[in-house]
Structure formats: structure tokens, C-alpha cells
Write an enzyme that holds these catalytic residues in place. Sequence first.
Site, PDB file in Angstrom:
ATOM      1  N   HIS A 207       0.815  -1.205   0.000  1.00  0.00           N
ATOM      2  CA  HIS A 207       0.000   0.000   0.000  1.00  0.00           C
ATOM      3  C   HIS A 207       0.861   1.272   0.000  1.00  0.00           C
ATOM      4  O   HIS A 207       0.354   2.356  -0.301  1.00  0.00           O
ATOM      5  CB  HIS A 207      -0.993   0.023   1.178  1.00  0.00           C
ATOM      6  CG  HIS A 207      -0.373   0.262   2.519  1.00  0.00           C
ATOM      7  ND1 HIS A 207      -0.063  -0.739   3.407  1.00  0.00           N
ATOM      8  CD2 HIS A 207      -0.023   1.432   3.138  1.00  0.00           C
ATOM      9  CE1 HIS A 207       0.445  -0.214   4.524  1.00  0.00           C
ATOM     10  NE2 HIS A 207       0.483   1.114   4.379  1.00  0.00           N
ATOM     11  N   ASP A 241       0.037  -7.693   1.377  1.00  0.00           N
ATOM     12  CA  ASP A 241       0.468  -6.298   1.492  1.00  0.00           C
ATOM     13  C   ASP A 241       2.006  -6.200   1.588  1.00  0.00           C
ATOM     14  O   ASP A 241       2.546  -5.538   2.471  1.00  0.00           O
ATOM     15  CB  ASP A 241      -0.183  -5.640   2.699  1.00  0.00           C
ATOM     16  CG  ASP A 241      -0.084  -4.124   2.658  1.00  0.00           C
ATOM     17  OD1 ASP A 241       0.287  -3.564   1.606  1.00  0.00           O
ATOM     18  OD2 ASP A 241      -0.306  -3.494   3.720  1.00  0.00           O
ATOM     19  N   SER A 310       4.654   2.174   8.067  1.00  0.00           N
ATOM     20  CA  SER A 310       4.335   1.044   7.199  1.00  0.00           C
ATOM     21  C   SER A 310       5.539   0.642   6.354  1.00  0.00           C
ATOM     22  O   SER A 310       6.197   1.481   5.735  1.00  0.00           O
ATOM     23  CB  SER A 310       3.176   1.416   6.269  1.00  0.00           C
ATOM     24  OG  SER A 310       2.012   1.684   7.027  1.00  0.00           O
TER      25      SER A 310
END
Length: 351
Positions: A207, A241, A310
Site C-alpha cells: 500500500h 500487502d 508502514s
Amino acid sequence: MTAGFGSADGRPAGADPDGVGVPTPRTGWAAPPAAGQWGNPQAPPSVGAYPQPSAPGFATPSYPAQPGHPAQPGYPAQPGWPAAAPPPAPGRKRRRWPVVLATLLVVALAAVAGVQAFQLDRLGDRLADTDRRLAQAQDGDGTRLDGLEKRAEALEKQAGAAFNPEAVASAVLPSVFRVRAGQFTGSAFAVGKPAAGGGTNLFTNFHVVEAVWNGGGRQVFLERTDQRFPATIVKVDKTNDVAHLRTTGKFTGLVTAPTAVKSGQQIVVVGAPLGLEDSVTTGVVSALRSASGSSGPSIQFDAPINPGNSGGPVINGSKQVVGIATAKARDAEGIGLAVPIKVACDGFKIC
């Protein structure tokens, strides 16, 4: 009757009244015959024949030896009788003393040698016993030293296993970058061995680079302090992801953990929350969550994370990567999620 031929007691003249004499002109009696005279060798000697005590000017008479006995000193030996044995010469007794002394000396030396040999034997036994004790002591010291070395190794392992966030951060930070993908920022870290043909492989979240990937682009940038390195999106795993990046720069890849984490294990999360690179937070593994729906399995931890974390690594106390930080729970504190590193390694084969 004339004098010398008779006597008042009626005996014939010239006769010996006692039978031991003969008349003489002076006394009328002659001296008794000496031994061997008149054919009588055993005629007893007269009284005058026995020795008398010596007087000054007279020699001491000698008595004749008796039959069957040797003559004694001072007495003349008779014919046919054994002579007295001569006294031993004085030199013979004197010659015996050196022999006796030599014998005693030899015996004394033998005794001393025997005592010394016994003492040497005992000393040898004592030395042998001392050597045995020394060998036993050395063996015991060696055993204790081995035990101490093992304990030291165990302590070193315990010390290494002890959680030290500062040491973990110092080892990990040079391999962690801020990722700029279009208008979005996140984190990435080098992993594994150098890439084929040179360069470095990295992991981040899908992402983070999703907008560039969906727009057909493949280039992103790695930033660290004042440096910027171009990187390429090689492959992505939308389900879990995860995205695989590669750069031509050479960086040290982090080591991945061979086993899964356990609840309660302490961890360090490194990344660039809100664009703030080289940020470090700590916490523990709260739980392991199984896959549900379209999402894969995840690690729940309580270390604080924010947007920008992230794609950053989750590290254990042994400086090994256990997961990739992915998201935080909305409207809640202390709930962060990470993709297990095994999922990423199995999907991209670059660990």
C-alpha cells in the site's frame, strides 16, 4: 764295737736305721741315693733334693715336670715329655684388629646404604603420590575451568538474549530507509544477501507503493538523511500487502528470524512515522493472528506506530527481523499489526 759299725740301739754298724741312708765317716750315714742309683730309678729323693726358698745370691730352683704333663714355664722339661707350647706371638693379636675393624666398617656402610636406599624408596613413593595428587588437582582445575567456560558462554548467550533496544537500533538503523512513492511516504529495509548483478533487495508494504504501481510506474526513491537512492518495484503481493524493491546501492541486509515470534517477546519497531526517519519504538508481541478474509496472518504488538511506519522492520532482541509493520488499529492505542517475515520470504525468495 767300733764307731761307724754299730749303734746303741743294737743295729749293725753301717746300717740305715730308717732305710734311707748309708753310714759315712763323719756322721756314720751316707746321703740317700739319688734317683737312678742302686738300680732303683724310683728311689724317693732325699729331703735335701726338694727345692728350698731362694735367698739372696741363690737361684730359684725349678721343679721337674710331672709325667703326662708338659713342662711349665720355670720348670725344666724331662726327656720324653712334651714341651710347653710357646706363648702366641704379640703380632698375631695385633693383626686381627684391622680385619675386625674392616668388617665392622663394611657392616656399618652396608647398614647406611640400606637406610639410604629405604629413604630413597620412600621419597620416590612420596614424589609419585605428590605427582598423582598434582595430576588430580590439575584434572579438577581443568574440569572447573571447563565448567566456568560453559557458564561464561551461557551468560554470554543470556546477555545476548537480553533485550537491549539501543544495541538493536544501532545495528538496524543503517539498513532502514524512508520510501517516497509519488505523494506517499513509508518505510523500507534491506534484507538478505546482495541482489543478483549487484545492488540490494528491500521489503516494504504494497500500500506504500500502490499508487505508483497502479499508475504503471515502477520507480520509487529511498531516502536517508541527505542521501537519495533510486529503487525499482520488482514484484508485489497484494494479498499479504508486501512489495519487493531493488536498488543499485549496496547496503547491509538484515537477518530474518528462523522461527516465529511468541506472545510476550520483546520487540523494536524502526521506521519513519509521519516522515520522521530513524524513529525507534519498543513493545512486546501481544498475539499471533491467523488469516481472515482477504488478509493473511499477522502479528499483533503494542509498540506505538503511526502512518509512515508502514513497511518498516519489526526486530527481536537478537537483531533479527520477525515482521513487517503494516498498520495500526483506528480509534485505539497499543494495537499494531505486522506481516510475519516468513510470509514475505516464502513469497519472494530473497531472504
